[in-house]
Design a protein around this motif. Sequence first.
Motif, PDB file in Angstrom:
ATOM      1  N   LEU A   1       9.827  72.272  48.767  1.00  0.00           N
ATOM      2  CA  LEU A   1       8.444  71.935  49.101  1.00  0.00           C
ATOM      3  C   LEU A   1       7.473  72.985  48.574  1.00  0.00           C
ATOM      4  O   LEU A   1       6.398  72.653  48.063  1.00  0.00           O
ATOM      5  N   GLY A   2       7.846  74.255  48.705  1.00  0.00           N
ATOM      6  CA  GLY A   2       6.982  75.326  48.213  1.00  0.00           C
ATOM      7  C   GLY A   2       6.825  75.277  46.714  1.00  0.00           C
ATOM      8  O   GLY A   2       5.732  75.493  46.177  1.00  0.00           O
ATOM      9  N   GLY A   3       7.913  74.977  46.008  1.00  0.00           N
ATOM     10  CA  GLY A   3       7.837  74.854  44.554  1.00  0.00           C
ATOM     11  C   GLY A   3       6.951  73.704  44.128  1.00  0.00           C
ATOM     12  O   GLY A   3       6.146  73.839  43.203  1.00  0.00           O
ATOM     13  N   LEU A   4       7.070  72.563  44.817  1.00  0.00           N
ATOM     14  CA  LEU A   4       6.200  71.426  44.513  1.00  0.00           C
ATOM     15  C   LEU A   4       4.744  71.776  44.769  1.00  0.00           C
ATOM     16  O   LEU A   4       3.855  71.409  43.991  1.00  0.00           O
ATOM     17  N   ALA A   5       4.493  72.509  45.880  1.00  0.00           N
ATOM     18  CA  ALA A   5       3.121  72.915  46.195  1.00  0.00           C
ATOM     19  C   ALA A   5       2.562  73.871  45.155  1.00  0.00           C
ATOM     20  O   ALA A   5       1.348  73.911  44.923  1.00  0.00           O
ATOM     21  N   MET A   6       3.445  74.641  44.505  1.00  0.00           N
ATOM     22  CA  MET A   6       3.027  75.565  43.460  1.00  0.00           C
ATOM     23  C   MET A   6       2.835  74.877  42.109  1.00  0.00           C
ATOM     24  O   MET A   6       2.480  75.518  41.131  1.00  0.00           O
ATOM     25  N   GLY A   7       3.126  73.568  42.063  1.00  0.00           N
ATOM     26  CA  GLY A   7       2.918  72.834  40.824  1.00  0.00           C
ATOM     27  C   GLY A   7       4.145  72.693  39.948  1.00  0.00           C
ATOM     28  O   GLY A   7       4.045  72.233  38.803  1.00  0.00           O
ATOM     29  N   MET A   8       5.309  73.077  40.458  1.00  0.00           N
ATOM     30  CA  MET A   8       6.536  72.918  39.686  1.00  0.00           C
ATOM     31  C   MET A   8       7.074  71.501  39.839  1.00  0.00           C
ATOM     32  O   MET A   8       6.880  70.856  40.867  1.00  0.00           O
TER      33      MET A   8
END
Length: 270
Positions: A134-141
């Motif tokens: 989830l954090g990676g998706l939130a960072m745009g990955m």
Amino acid sequence: MSDSQVIPAPEDTRTTDERVPTVVVDNVHITYTVHGARGGKGSATAALSRIASRKKSPGVRVVHAVKGVSFAAYKGEAIGLIGSNGSGKSTLLKAIAGLLPATEGRVFTQGQPSLLGVNAALMGDLTGERNVILGGLAMGMTREQIQERYEQIVDFSGINEKGDFISLPMRTYSSGMGARLRFSIAAAKSHDVLLIDEALSTGDAKFQRRSQERINELRQEAGTVFLVSHSNGAITQTCDRAIWLEAGRMLMDGPAAEVVAAYEKYNNTK
């Protein structure tokens, strides 16, 4: 030292074309309202009466957190923000990240700044593994990028060194483990502007060394890093430039070692 004293950063030998600004803070003022009215019997009725009569609560006060701050940050810089508690450091970071509007003045940024703090939002009831996704998706990955970098993120954080903690809910983590995982997720990709608010202060010496190395890599990838820390050593080791805020005003902007030395001298003579 006068509140209005500003010591400019050293002249850069690169040409104007090479010094690309990523953040420009132009005469920024930030104010916010704090509500602290007393409770007790009849307080709800009293509040309704004040609304009807358009009177302010006696417990309401306006805080002028940032007062006329101006500076420009450039690609490849690591800038430390120092100052006493309540000096406006975290408030300024939130304004740069677009989370707080400037009451007066303007903030210009290149791309979308990413703010990383000790309290950065990850979900306590989900496992560390799910939070990495989830954090990676939130960072745009993308999911593919997260999958490729997953082992690197976990290894960098070090939270699995004493057990399989990545499979446990985040609420079981210590504050240090949570902070290390947050930084590891954020550091897994390049950023135009990365804002770090005390997120490195809870890590051990080994993790702090890894973090400083990664910050240097982010700078070489043409990013700009802002670091808020109460550790003067972390500022001088990680940053080449520092900005000193006190009571919302910028007192000094220059080489990190010089600004930290002046700040320490100021505190020792108070």
